[in-house]
Design a protein around this motif. Structure first.
Motif, PDB file in Angstrom:
ATOM      1  N   TYR A 119      43.734  36.786  30.916  1.00 11.25           N
ATOM      2  CA  TYR A 119      42.495  36.822  31.697  1.00 11.25           C
ATOM      3  C   TYR A 119      42.077  35.419  32.134  1.00 11.25           C
ATOM      4  O   TYR A 119      41.600  35.228  33.250  1.00 11.25           O
ATOM      5  N   GLU A 120      42.267  34.437  31.278  1.00 17.30           N
ATOM      6  CA  GLU A 120      41.885  33.068  31.586  1.00 17.30           C
ATOM      7  C   GLU A 120      42.651  32.541  32.791  1.00 17.30           C
ATOM      8  O   GLU A 120      42.143  31.708  33.543  1.00 17.30           O
ATOM      9  N   THR A 121      43.865  33.038  32.990  1.00 21.09           N
ATOM     10  CA  THR A 121      44.719  32.539  34.070  1.00 21.09           C
ATOM     11  C   THR A 121      44.480  33.264  35.392  1.00 21.09           C
ATOM     12  O   THR A 121      44.343  32.632  36.445  1.00 21.09           O
ATOM     13  N   ILE A 122      44.424  34.596  35.357  1.00 17.64           N
ATOM     14  CA  ILE A 122      44.336  35.351  36.614  1.00 17.64           C
ATOM     15  C   ILE A 122      43.136  36.289  36.663  1.00 17.64           C
ATOM     16  O   ILE A 122      43.029  37.120  37.576  1.00 17.64           O
ATOM     17  N   GLY A 123      42.250  36.190  35.710  1.00 12.41           N
ATOM     18  CA  GLY A 123      41.040  36.984  35.738  1.00 12.41           C
ATOM     19  C   GLY A 123      41.272  38.464  35.512  1.00 12.41           C
ATOM     20  O   GLY A 123      42.126  38.863  34.714  1.00 12.41           O
ATOM     21  N   VAL A 124      40.533  39.299  36.248  1.00 12.54           N
ATOM     22  CA  VAL A 124      40.544  40.741  36.017  1.00 12.54           C
ATOM     23  C   VAL A 124      41.903  41.370  36.307  1.00 12.54           C
ATOM     24  O   VAL A 124      42.196  42.482  35.849  1.00 12.54           O
ATOM     25  N   ALA A 125      42.754  40.690  37.048  1.00 10.13           N
ATOM     26  CA  ALA A 125      44.096  41.220  37.309  1.00 10.13           C
ATOM     27  C   ALA A 125      44.901  41.353  36.019  1.00 10.13           C
ATOM     28  O   ALA A 125      45.796  42.199  35.937  1.00 10.13           O
ATOM     29  N   ALA A 126      44.589  40.532  35.012  1.00 12.29           N
ATOM     30  CA  ALA A 126      45.343  40.569  33.757  1.00 12.29           C
ATOM     31  C   ALA A 126      45.184  41.907  33.041  1.00 12.29           C
ATOM     32  O   ALA A 126      46.196  42.560  32.718  1.00 12.29           O
ATOM     33  N   PRO A 127      43.956  42.379  32.754  1.00 11.57           N
ATOM     34  CA  PRO A 127      43.851  43.690  32.111  1.00 11.57           C
ATOM     35  C   PRO A 127      44.347  44.832  32.989  1.00 11.57           C
ATOM     36  O   PRO A 127      44.826  45.855  32.476  1.00 11.57           O
ATOM     37  N   ILE A 128      44.259  44.682  34.328  1.00 10.06           N
ATOM     38  CA  ILE A 128      44.769  45.727  35.218  1.00 10.06           C
ATOM     39  C   ILE A 128      46.285  45.842  35.091  1.00 10.06           C
ATOM     40  O   ILE A 128      46.842  46.939  34.955  1.00 10.06           O
TER      41      ILE A 128
END
Length: 449
Positions: free
Chosen positions: A116-125
């Protein structure tokens, strides 16, 4: 030859050497694929709650992580229908090769995900999407491995030999637990930085091992005979639902209890002991390891017993015991004494979970005729898994409602046991069923009779 049977004389018994190979492939294949599925649950409480679902409250992050853990179960019925169809149309072994690739690749890719720290909400998606892929593969893995093993096994040893498919699942759980226990020894900072990826990346290597053992086994002799006689059906899903509506419902209900409670024991309890009771994480992980070893040891014992006394008595006993032990289980956990915590897990494993899941491969294979066995097995079982698979999420929410007490979770376990008790009560004894028959004895006729 009747339309409902396959001539047994046309199906030679599997030779002992080949039978050992099938058993080995079943154990190794299911162990490696379920290692893939289980390590996600451990990662939820170890890293995913902070690296992919960051909140000010780690408990909320854990609940969010368990929600994606449950997504894997929600998608499993689709995997059961899709790959069950392939298994009944093109073969058991070929389909297992496909599920191996899906499970292994999706798990390995999780280890490559940015946080999440790297790519934001795309990470959990992205994490959720890969969990969905895991669910698709898992939806047909156990049903296929069990079907292949049951159709190779001699009738009088079917319960014993097929129990090894379930043993592989528990070995996968053990491997996942031990792997994360070893990773944790690297220290919190190292784990959070990069070491959490190692168990997932290891899956890339496991793909090769699983494919090797599965490509060396012969296709099911029952399926080969059906295929050569052109007796496979065009739409196994439709036929499974039309001819076996009662058994399909039984299959759904039968899998709700063991799915719900195994994840209470193996994943939720670790989070409960660590976050609610504030005990060191090693206590929970050590308990889960002991729990899993006990189940592994007892699988063939209960499987062999089911060949003697039947599947139904063991199924009924196990769910009744699980219900009766639910409140004592949490009472023992609440003592915060490691020995009593481990005792709770061992008792739950040996008398509740172990007999229920040892019987499962043969029980499900015997519910359906050969032409729709893979589909009926996988789809009905995985619908039950979807209903029970959100158990860690439900349990986490119930603990909050009960101000840290476990009694609501115990009540939830009793409820799932009652559902499976009803399913087993309506099931017929199946140990003497001829699984080489294209149709099971209680199949509806084409006209619905």
């Amino acid at each position: 030859m009747s339309s409902a049977a396959i001539d047994n004389d046309d199906i030679p018994p599997t030779q002992q050497r080949e039978l050992r190979r099938v058993v080995t492939a079943s154990v190794v294949g299911t162990a490696l694929e379920w290692y893939d599925f289980f390590i996600y649950g451990f990662a939820v409480t170890l890293v995913f709650n902070t690296l992919f679902f960051p909140t000010s409250d780690p408990t909320v992050g854990t609940i969010a992580g368990f929600a994606t853990f449950g997504v894997g179960f929600a998608i499993r019925p689709l995997g059961g229908f899709l790959f069950g169809h392939l298994g009944d149309r093109v073969g058991r072994r070929a389909t297992l090769v496909i599920t191996t690739l899906i499970m292994g690749l999706s798990t390995g890719l999780i280890g490559l995900l940015p946080t999440y720290e790297t790519i934001g909400v795309a990470a959990p998606i992205l994490l959720t999407m890969l969990r969905i892929c895991q669910g698709l593969g898992a939806g047909a893995e156990f049903g296929g491995a069990s079907t292949l093993l049951c159709e190779h096994a001699p009738a009088h040893r079917r319960g014993y030999l097929s129990s090894y498919a379930q043993t592989g699942v528990q070995i996968g759980l053990l491997l996942g637990t031990v792997t994360f226990l070893l990773v944790e020894r690297l220290g919190t900072e190292t784990v959070q930085a990069w070491a959490w990826r190692l168990p997932f990346l290891f899956s890339f290597a496991l793909i090769a091992v699983s494919l090797y053992v599965r490509l060396r086994v012969a296709e099911s002799p029952v399926f080969e005979r059906m295929s050569s006689d052109r007796r496979t059906v065009q739409l196994p899903v439709f036929d499974a639902l039309r001819r076996y509506p009662r058994n399909f419902l039984i299959g759904i209900g039968a899998h709700i209890c063991d799915t719900a409670v195994v994840y209470i024991y193996a994943t939720f309890s670790v989070a409960y002991l660590q976050q609610t009771l504030e005990l060191p994480r090693w206590i929970g992980l050590t308990g889960v390891i002991t729990f899993t070893v006990v189940v592994i040891v007892l699988q063939p014992v209960y499987g062999a017993l089911s060949d003697r006394i039947g599947r139904k008595p063991l199924n009924l006993f196990s769910v009744v015991f699980t219900a009766l032990f639910a409140f004592p289980f949490f009472a023992l956990l609440s003592t915060e004494q490691p020995v009593l915590i481990w005792l709770a897990l061992v008792v739950a494993a040996s008398l509740g979970l172990a007999p229920m899941i040892a019987v499962q491969p043969a029980f499900y294979a015997e519910l359906f005729g050969a032409r729709v066995r893979y589909t009926g097995f996988a789809a009905s079982r995985e619908i039950g898994a979807a209903l029970g698979g959100f158990s860690p999420l439900v349990a986490s929410a119930l603990v909050i409602q009960a101000d840290g007490e476990g009694w609501l979770v115990a009540a939830w376990m009793v409820g799932t046991a009652v559902v499976s008790l009803v399913a087993f009560a309506f099931a017929h004894e199946t140990k003497d069923v001829d699984i080489t028959a294209a149709e099971a004895p209680n199949a509806r006729t084409a006209s619905g009779g």
